[in-house]
Design a protein around this motif. Structure first.
Motif, PDB file in Angstrom:
ATOM      1  N   ASP A  40       0.846  -1.023  -0.004  1.00 19.43           N
ATOM      2  CA  ASP A  40      -0.080  -0.002   0.102  1.00 19.43           C
ATOM      3  C   ASP A  40       0.882   1.218   0.057  1.00 19.43           C
ATOM      4  OD1 ASP A  40      -2.437  -1.371   2.103  1.00 19.43           O
ATOM      5  OD2 ASP A  40      -2.211  -1.445  -0.027  1.00 19.43           O
ATOM      6  N   LEU A  41       2.217   1.073   0.465  1.00 15.52           N
ATOM      7  CA  LEU A  41       2.917   2.261   0.473  1.00 15.52           C
ATOM      8  C   LEU A  41       3.202   2.957  -0.995  1.00 15.52           C
ATOM      9  CD1 LEU A  41       5.648   1.738   3.071  1.00 15.52           C
ATOM     10  CD2 LEU A  41       3.975   3.284   3.091  1.00 15.52           C
ATOM     11  N   TYR A  42       3.241   1.807  -2.121  1.00 12.94           N
ATOM     12  CA  TYR A  42       3.409   2.287  -3.368  1.00 12.94           C
ATOM     13  C   TYR A  42       2.132   3.092  -3.913  1.00 12.94           C
ATOM     14  CZ  TYR A  42       7.343  -0.533  -3.848  1.00 12.94           C
ATOM     15  OH  TYR A  42       8.610  -1.130  -3.819  1.00 12.94           O
ATOM     16  N   LYS A  43       0.958   2.467  -3.538  1.00 13.00           N
ATOM     17  CA  LYS A  43      -0.336   2.995  -3.875  1.00 13.00           C
ATOM     18  C   LYS A  43      -0.433   4.284  -2.964  1.00 13.00           C
ATOM     19  CE  LYS A  43      -5.351   2.255  -3.593  1.00 13.00           C
ATOM     20  NZ  LYS A  43      -6.325   1.223  -3.136  1.00 13.00           N
ATOM     21  N   LEU A  44      -0.204   4.401  -1.882  1.00 16.63           N
ATOM     22  CA  LEU A  44      -0.162   5.670  -0.826  1.00 16.63           C
ATOM     23  C   LEU A  44       0.309   6.767  -1.558  1.00 16.63           C
ATOM     24  CD1 LEU A  44      -1.014   7.320   1.750  1.00 16.63           C
ATOM     25  CD2 LEU A  44       1.400   6.145   2.710  1.00 16.63           C
ATOM     26  N   CYS A  45       1.847   6.420  -2.095  1.00 14.85           N
ATOM     27  CA  CYS A  45       2.701   7.708  -2.821  1.00 14.85           C
ATOM     28  C   CYS A  45       2.037   7.904  -3.920  1.00 14.85           C
ATOM     29  CB  CYS A  45       3.807   7.166  -2.836  1.00 14.85           C
ATOM     30  SG  CYS A  45       4.941   6.774  -1.316  1.00 14.85           S
ATOM     31  N   ARG A  46       1.435   7.146  -4.838  1.00 15.42           N
ATOM     32  CA  ARG A  46       0.815   7.747  -5.994  1.00 15.42           C
ATOM     33  C   ARG A  46      -0.368   8.527  -5.825  1.00 15.42           C
ATOM     34  NH1 ARG A  46       1.836   2.201  -7.464  1.00 15.42           N
ATOM     35  NH2 ARG A  46      -0.133   1.641  -7.042  1.00 15.42           N
ATOM     36  N   GLN A  47      -1.268   8.229  -4.686  1.00 16.68           N
ATOM     37  CA  GLN A  47      -2.230   9.065  -4.350  1.00 16.68           C
ATOM     38  C   GLN A  47      -1.977  10.360  -3.715  1.00 16.68           C
ATOM     39  OE1 GLN A  47      -4.483   6.296  -1.713  1.00 16.68           O
ATOM     40  NE2 GLN A  47      -5.567   5.481  -3.601  1.00 16.68           N
ATOM     41  N   VAL A  48      -1.078  10.410  -2.529  1.00 19.76           N
ATOM     42  CA  VAL A  48      -0.851  11.564  -1.912  1.00 19.76           C
ATOM     43  C   VAL A  48       0.351  12.523  -2.608  1.00 19.76           C
ATOM     44  CG1 VAL A  48      -1.401  10.465   0.340  1.00 19.76           C
ATOM     45  CG2 VAL A  48       0.882  10.884  -0.226  1.00 19.76           C
ATOM     46  N   ASN A  50       3.105  13.680  -2.384  1.00 18.42           N
ATOM     47  CA  ASN A  50       4.294  14.573  -1.571  1.00 18.42           C
ATOM     48  C   ASN A  50       3.944  14.251   0.052  1.00 18.42           C
ATOM     49  OD1 ASN A  50       6.266  15.390  -3.364  1.00 18.42           O
ATOM     50  ND2 ASN A  50       4.393  16.599  -3.788  1.00 18.42           N
ATOM     51  N   ASP A  51       4.650  13.475   0.832  1.00 21.50           N
ATOM     52  CA  ASP A  51       4.126  13.293   2.262  1.00 21.50           C
ATOM     53  C   ASP A  51       5.657  13.331   2.966  1.00 21.50           C
ATOM     54  OD1 ASP A  51       3.588  12.771   4.800  1.00 21.50           O
ATOM     55  OD2 ASP A  51       2.384  10.917   4.360  1.00 21.50           O
ATOM     56  N   ASP A  52       5.886  14.287   3.665  1.00 15.29           N
ATOM     57  CA  ASP A  52       7.333  14.273   4.421  1.00 15.29           C
ATOM     58  C   ASP A  52       7.261  13.536   5.600  1.00 15.29           C
ATOM     59  OD1 ASP A  52       7.911  16.219   2.389  1.00 15.29           O
ATOM     60  OD2 ASP A  52       7.613  17.995   3.620  1.00 15.29           O
ATOM     61  N   GLU A  53       6.375  12.534   6.175  1.00 16.63           N
ATOM     62  CA  GLU A  53       6.462  11.955   6.973  1.00 16.63           C
ATOM     63  C   GLU A  53       7.459  10.672   6.954  1.00 16.63           C
ATOM     64  OE1 GLU A  53       3.935   8.831  10.115  1.00 16.63           O
ATOM     65  OE2 GLU A  53       2.902   9.926   8.401  1.00 16.63           O
ATOM     66  N   VAL A  54       8.396  10.710   7.471  1.00 11.22           N
ATOM     67  CA  VAL A  54       9.458   9.438   7.211  1.00 11.22           C
ATOM     68  C   VAL A  54       8.947   8.241   8.134  1.00 11.22           C
ATOM     69  CG1 VAL A  54      11.871   8.934   7.696  1.00 11.22           C
ATOM     70  CG2 VAL A  54      11.111  11.190   7.160  1.00 11.22           C
ATOM     71  N   LEU A  55       8.719   7.266   7.256  1.00  7.81           N
ATOM     72  CA  LEU A  55       8.378   5.902   7.792  1.00  7.81           C
ATOM     73  C   LEU A  55       9.282   4.877   8.114  1.00  7.81           C
ATOM     74  CD1 LEU A  55       5.304   5.503   5.273  1.00  7.81           C
ATOM     75  CD2 LEU A  55       5.094   6.393   7.449  1.00  7.81           C
ATOM     76  N   ARG A  92       9.732   7.505   2.446  1.00  7.61           N
ATOM     77  CA  ARG A  92       8.853   8.851   2.349  1.00  7.61           C
ATOM     78  C   ARG A  92       8.392   8.869   0.831  1.00  7.61           C
ATOM     79  NH1 ARG A  92      11.014  13.802   0.259  1.00  7.61           N
ATOM     80  NH2 ARG A  92      13.174  13.546  -0.258  1.00  7.61           N
ATOM     81  N   CYS A  93       7.267   9.479   0.822  1.00  8.58           N
ATOM     82  CA  CYS A  93       6.835   9.727  -0.858  1.00  8.58           C
ATOM     83  C   CYS A  93       7.019  11.020  -1.192  1.00  8.58           C
ATOM     84  CB  CYS A  93       5.297   9.837  -0.589  1.00  8.58           C
ATOM     85  SG  CYS A  93       4.563   8.353  -0.167  1.00  8.58           S
TER      86      CYS A  93
END
Length: 179
Positions: A40-48, A50-55, A92-93
């Motif tokens: 889901d991280l790939y999908k999350l990055c495609r959707q959002v 940019n997200d500066d939260e470091v996971l 991150r995204c």
């Protein structure tokens, strides 16, 4: 205890729903909510985008993470083993892509401090008025600049990191490619 086991234990409890909800709110409030599953991280990055939260590291991303490591450290003789990846890798995204960074002594995976004013460097220079170099332990590992001391004041001598458009060190992040 895994979230699945916790859910199973609480499922039939009359207070289970409320307890689980309270735990979820506590996790979110303390910043310890579970990261999204790797696929889901790939999908999350495609959707959002940019997200500066470091996971934190995810084993499910192992193959792509190793490829990112080899891109960032082409001269490395060996790839870090799983326990090292667990402590060193962050994601991150950016621009719809999943990126990885590998933390090290002088490799910060955080947003960088682009301020020319540096209280740590200033304090160091008060105690060492004419030092040619302010160590990162004093200026901070996340600072964009290098400093020297001149008559007890910190003076910028150059830049240490080029930043991407989100404020992270460009050369520390590589795309995690899904295969």
């Amino acid at each position: 205890m895994s979230a699945l086991r916790l859910t199973s234990l609480l499922r039939f409890s009359t207070l289970g729903f409320f307890t689980l909800s309270a735990l979820a709110l506590l996790a979110i409030a303390t910043g310890s909510a579970m990261a999204a599953p790797a696929k889901d991280l790939y999908k999350l990055c495609r959707q959002v985008k940019n997200d500066d939260e470091v996971l934190p590291y995810s084993h499910a991303l192992y193959a792509g993470t190793v490829r990112a490591f080899k891109k960032l450290f082409p001269d490395a003789k060996i790839v870090p083993e799983e326990p090292e990846l667990e402590t060193q890798v962050h994601y991150r995204c950016m621009n719809g892509k999943l990126l990885a960074c590998f933390v090290g002594a002088n490799l910060p995976c955080t947003k960088m401090n682009a301020s020319r004013d540096n209280p740590g460097a200033d304090e160091f220079c008060k105690a060492n008025p004419n030092e040619d170099f302010v160590p990162a332990a004093a200026s901070g590992h996340d600072t964009v600049y290098s400093y020297k001391c001149q008559d007890g004041k910190a003076v910028v001598t150059g830049g240490t990191w080029a930043l991407d458009e989100r404020g992270f060190a460009k050369k520390l992040w590589a795309e995690v490619i899904q295969h």
